[in-house]
Design a protein around this motif. Structure first.
Motif, mmCIF file in Angstrom:
data_model
loop_
_atom_site.group_PDB
_atom_site.id
_atom_site.type_symbol
_atom_site.label_atom_id
_atom_site.label_comp_id
_atom_site.label_asym_id
_atom_site.label_seq_id
_atom_site.Cartn_x
_atom_site.Cartn_y
_atom_site.Cartn_z
ATOM 1 N N VAL A 1 31.244 74.529 73.556
ATOM 2 C CA VAL A 1 31.177 73.209 72.935
ATOM 3 C C VAL A 1 31.210 73.407 71.424
ATOM 4 O O VAL A 1 30.359 74.090 70.859
ATOM 5 C CB VAL A 1 29.906 72.439 73.361
ATOM 6 C CG1 VAL A 1 29.838 71.092 72.658
ATOM 7 C CG2 VAL A 1 29.863 72.269 74.871
ATOM 8 N N LEU B 1 27.365 76.770 71.903
ATOM 9 C CA LEU B 1 27.448 75.584 71.054
ATOM 10 C C LEU B 1 27.681 76.103 69.647
ATOM 11 O O LEU B 1 26.859 76.863 69.127
ATOM 12 C CB LEU B 1 26.166 74.754 71.108
ATOM 13 C CG LEU B 1 26.210 73.515 70.208
ATOM 14 C CD1 LEU B 1 27.040 72.424 70.879
ATOM 15 C CD2 LEU B 1 24.821 73.009 69.908
ATOM 16 N N ILE C 1 21.517 68.435 74.099
ATOM 17 C CA ILE C 1 22.788 68.879 74.664
ATOM 18 C C ILE C 1 22.431 69.866 75.757
ATOM 19 O O ILE C 1 21.775 70.890 75.498
ATOM 20 C CB ILE C 1 23.694 69.535 73.600
ATOM 21 C CG1 ILE C 1 24.058 68.513 72.511
ATOM 22 C CG2 ILE C 1 24.958 70.092 74.257
ATOM 23 C CD1 ILE C 1 24.816 69.090 71.341
#
Length: 193
Positions: free
Chosen positions: A18, A98, A190
Protein backbone atom coordinates in the motif's frame (compact mmCIF):
# COMPACT_ATOMS: atom_id res chain seq x y z
CA UNK A 1 -9.84 -5.98 -5.80
CA UNK A 2 -11.65 -3.27 -3.90
CA UNK A 3 -10.43 -1.85 -0.62
CA UNK A 4 -12.83 -2.44 2.24
CA UNK A 5 -13.74 0.46 4.45
CA UNK A 6 -14.41 -0.57 8.03
CA UNK A 7 -15.69 2.33 10.09
CA UNK A 8 -12.96 4.92 9.95
CA UNK A 9 -10.38 2.42 8.70
CA UNK A 10 -9.19 0.79 5.50
CA UNK A 11 -8.52 -2.92 5.09
CA UNK A 12 -6.18 -4.51 2.54
CA UNK A 13 -5.26 -8.12 1.77
CA UNK A 14 -2.44 -9.74 3.73
CA UNK A 15 0.87 -9.17 2.01
CA UNK A 16 -0.34 -6.18 0.01
CA UNK A 17 1.83 -3.21 -0.89
CA UNK A 18 0.00 0.00 0.00
CA UNK A 19 1.56 3.25 -1.19
CA UNK A 20 0.55 6.57 0.37
CA UNK A 21 1.01 9.23 -2.31
CA UNK A 22 0.45 12.95 -2.62
CA UNK A 23 2.13 16.24 -3.34
CA UNK A 24 5.08 17.16 -1.09
CA UNK A 25 3.49 18.56 2.06
CA UNK A 26 0.11 16.82 1.54
CA UNK A 27 0.36 14.96 4.84
CA UNK A 28 1.69 11.51 3.93
CA UNK A 29 4.26 11.29 6.72
CA UNK A 30 1.85 12.93 9.16
CA UNK A 31 -0.71 10.20 8.47
CA UNK A 32 1.87 7.43 8.88
CA UNK A 33 3.23 9.01 12.08
CA UNK A 34 -0.23 9.17 13.62
CA UNK A 35 -1.35 5.67 12.65
CA UNK A 36 1.91 3.83 13.35
CA UNK A 37 3.57 5.88 16.09
CA UNK A 38 6.53 7.00 14.00
CA UNK A 39 8.65 9.77 15.52
CA UNK A 40 10.41 10.93 12.35
CA UNK A 41 13.89 10.11 13.62
CA UNK A 42 13.92 6.46 12.49
CA UNK A 43 16.66 5.42 10.08
CA UNK A 44 15.22 2.04 9.04
CA UNK A 45 11.79 0.61 8.19
CA UNK A 46 9.57 0.02 11.22
CA UNK A 47 7.74 -3.22 11.90
CA UNK A 48 4.23 -2.77 13.30
CA UNK A 49 2.47 -6.10 13.61
CA UNK A 50 2.17 -7.67 10.16
CA UNK A 51 3.25 -4.56 8.25
CA UNK A 52 6.56 -2.89 7.41
CA UNK A 53 6.12 0.89 7.54
CA UNK A 54 8.57 2.65 5.23
CA UNK A 55 8.82 6.44 5.10
CA UNK A 56 11.36 8.27 2.93
CA UNK A 57 12.57 10.13 6.05
CA UNK A 58 14.05 6.84 7.25
CA UNK A 59 16.42 6.75 4.26
CA UNK A 60 17.13 10.48 4.58
CA UNK A 61 18.01 10.01 8.26
CA UNK A 62 20.23 7.01 7.50
CA UNK A 63 22.21 8.91 4.85
CA UNK A 64 22.40 12.16 6.86
CA UNK A 65 25.41 11.05 8.90
CA UNK A 66 27.41 10.45 5.71
CA UNK A 67 26.08 13.05 3.28
CA UNK A 68 25.20 16.10 5.39
CA UNK A 69 27.98 18.28 3.89
CA UNK A 70 26.88 17.52 0.31
CA UNK A 71 24.34 19.65 -1.58
CA UNK A 72 20.71 18.48 -1.73
CA UNK A 73 20.89 17.73 -5.46
CA UNK A 74 23.55 15.10 -4.68
CA UNK A 75 21.83 13.66 -1.59
CA UNK A 76 18.31 13.38 -3.02
CA UNK A 77 18.98 10.69 -5.67
CA UNK A 78 20.77 8.50 -3.11
CA UNK A 79 17.98 8.91 -0.57
CA UNK A 80 15.32 8.16 -3.18
CA UNK A 81 17.15 5.08 -4.50
CA UNK A 82 17.57 3.75 -0.96
CA UNK A 83 13.88 4.33 -0.21
CA UNK A 84 12.77 2.51 -3.38
CA UNK A 85 15.20 -0.34 -2.64
CA UNK A 86 13.85 -0.73 0.92
CA UNK A 87 10.27 -0.97 -0.36
CA UNK A 88 11.26 -3.49 -3.04
CA UNK A 89 13.22 -5.59 -0.55
CA UNK A 90 10.25 -5.75 1.87
CA UNK A 91 7.89 -6.75 -0.96
CA UNK A 92 10.32 -9.44 -2.21
CA UNK A 93 10.49 -10.85 1.31
CA UNK A 94 6.68 -11.20 1.31
CA UNK A 95 5.86 -8.56 3.91
CA UNK A 96 2.76 -6.40 3.94
CA UNK A 97 4.13 -2.92 3.27
CA UNK A 98 2.77 0.57 3.89
CA UNK A 99 5.09 3.07 2.25
CA UNK A 100 5.35 6.76 1.54
CA UNK A 101 5.83 7.63 -2.14
CA UNK A 102 5.71 10.71 -4.28
CA UNK A 103 3.35 8.87 -6.60
CA UNK A 104 4.13 11.19 -9.49
CA UNK A 105 6.58 8.89 -11.27
CA UNK A 106 4.55 6.33 -13.23
CA UNK A 107 7.54 4.06 -13.88
CA UNK A 108 8.03 3.63 -10.13
CA UNK A 109 4.35 2.70 -9.64
CA UNK A 110 4.48 0.19 -12.51
CA UNK A 111 7.67 -1.33 -11.12
CA UNK A 112 6.20 -1.76 -7.65
CA UNK A 113 2.98 -3.26 -9.07
CA UNK A 114 4.98 -5.74 -11.15
CA UNK A 115 7.05 -6.72 -8.13
CA UNK A 116 4.00 -7.16 -5.87
CA UNK A 117 2.26 -9.36 -8.44
CA UNK A 118 5.36 -11.51 -8.93
CA UNK A 119 5.15 -12.24 -5.19
CA UNK A 120 1.43 -13.07 -5.53
CA UNK A 121 0.30 -9.84 -3.90
CA UNK A 122 -1.45 -6.63 -4.84
CA UNK A 123 -0.52 -2.96 -4.95
CA UNK A 124 -2.97 -0.36 -3.67
CA UNK A 125 -2.76 3.42 -3.55
CA UNK A 126 -3.95 5.87 -0.93
CA UNK A 127 -3.90 9.30 -2.57
CA UNK A 128 -3.97 12.33 -0.30
CA UNK A 129 -5.34 15.04 -2.57
CA UNK A 130 -4.79 18.61 -1.42
CA UNK A 131 -4.50 21.81 -3.42
CA UNK A 132 -0.98 23.16 -4.07
CA UNK A 133 -1.38 26.00 -1.55
CA UNK A 134 -2.23 23.55 1.25
CA UNK A 135 0.68 21.32 0.24
CA UNK A 136 3.08 24.29 0.23
CA UNK A 137 1.84 25.29 3.69
CA UNK A 138 2.50 21.70 4.82
CA UNK A 139 6.07 21.97 3.55
CA UNK A 140 6.61 25.21 5.46
CA UNK A 141 5.12 23.68 8.62
CA UNK A 142 7.48 20.69 8.49
CA UNK A 143 10.46 22.96 7.77
CA UNK A 144 11.41 21.32 4.46
CA UNK A 145 10.34 23.23 1.36
CA UNK A 146 10.99 21.82 -2.11
CA UNK A 147 12.15 24.20 -4.82
CA UNK A 148 9.56 26.01 -6.93
CA UNK A 149 10.71 24.09 -10.03
CA UNK A 150 10.43 20.68 -8.37
CA UNK A 151 7.07 21.53 -6.80
CA UNK A 152 5.66 22.74 -10.14
CA UNK A 153 6.79 19.45 -11.70
CA UNK A 154 5.01 17.46 -8.98
CA UNK A 155 1.84 19.50 -9.46
CA UNK A 156 1.86 18.94 -13.24
CA UNK A 157 2.18 15.19 -12.76
CA UNK A 158 -0.37 15.03 -9.92
CA UNK A 159 -3.27 16.41 -11.99
CA UNK A 160 -3.43 13.52 -14.49
CA UNK A 161 -3.08 10.98 -11.66
CA UNK A 162 -6.09 12.44 -9.87
CA UNK A 163 -8.12 12.56 -13.10
CA UNK A 164 -7.53 8.83 -13.57
CA UNK A 165 -8.20 8.07 -9.91
CA UNK A 166 -11.58 9.81 -10.01
CA UNK A 167 -12.68 7.45 -12.77
CA UNK A 168 -12.13 4.59 -10.33
CA UNK A 169 -9.10 3.19 -12.11
CA UNK A 170 -5.46 4.07 -11.94
CA UNK A 171 -3.26 1.52 -13.65
CA UNK A 172 -1.32 -0.29 -12.38
CA UNK A 173 -2.99 -0.20 -8.95
CA UNK A 174 -5.37 -2.94 -7.83
CA UNK A 175 -7.30 -0.38 -5.80
CA UNK A 176 -7.29 3.37 -5.21
CA UNK A 177 -8.58 5.33 -2.22
CA UNK A 178 -8.65 9.13 -2.48
CA UNK A 179 -8.60 11.13 0.75
CA UNK A 180 -8.75 14.86 1.24
CA UNK A 181 -6.94 16.34 4.23
CA UNK A 182 -10.02 16.19 6.49
CA UNK A 183 -10.72 12.55 5.63
CA UNK A 184 -7.05 11.65 6.09
CA UNK A 185 -7.13 13.30 9.53
CA UNK A 186 -10.18 11.17 10.47
CA UNK A 187 -8.70 7.87 9.29
CA UNK A 188 -8.23 5.70 12.36
CA UNK A 189 -6.49 2.59 11.07
CA UNK A 190 -5.10 0.69 8.10
CA UNK A 191 -5.52 -3.07 8.49
CA UNK A 192 -4.04 -6.01 6.60
CA UNK A 193 -6.15 -9.19 6.67
Amino acid sequence: METRETGAGLTYPAGALVLVAGLPGAGKSTLMDRLYGLRGDESAPVERGPVRVIDSRQSRNWWARFLRPLPTRVRTPLVHATHVWRIARAVIRGHAVLAHTRGTWPHILHGFAWLARRRGGEMHLILIDVDPETARAGQVARGRVVTDTAFARHCRRWGPIMEQARTGELPPADGVTVLDRTTADRLEAIHFD
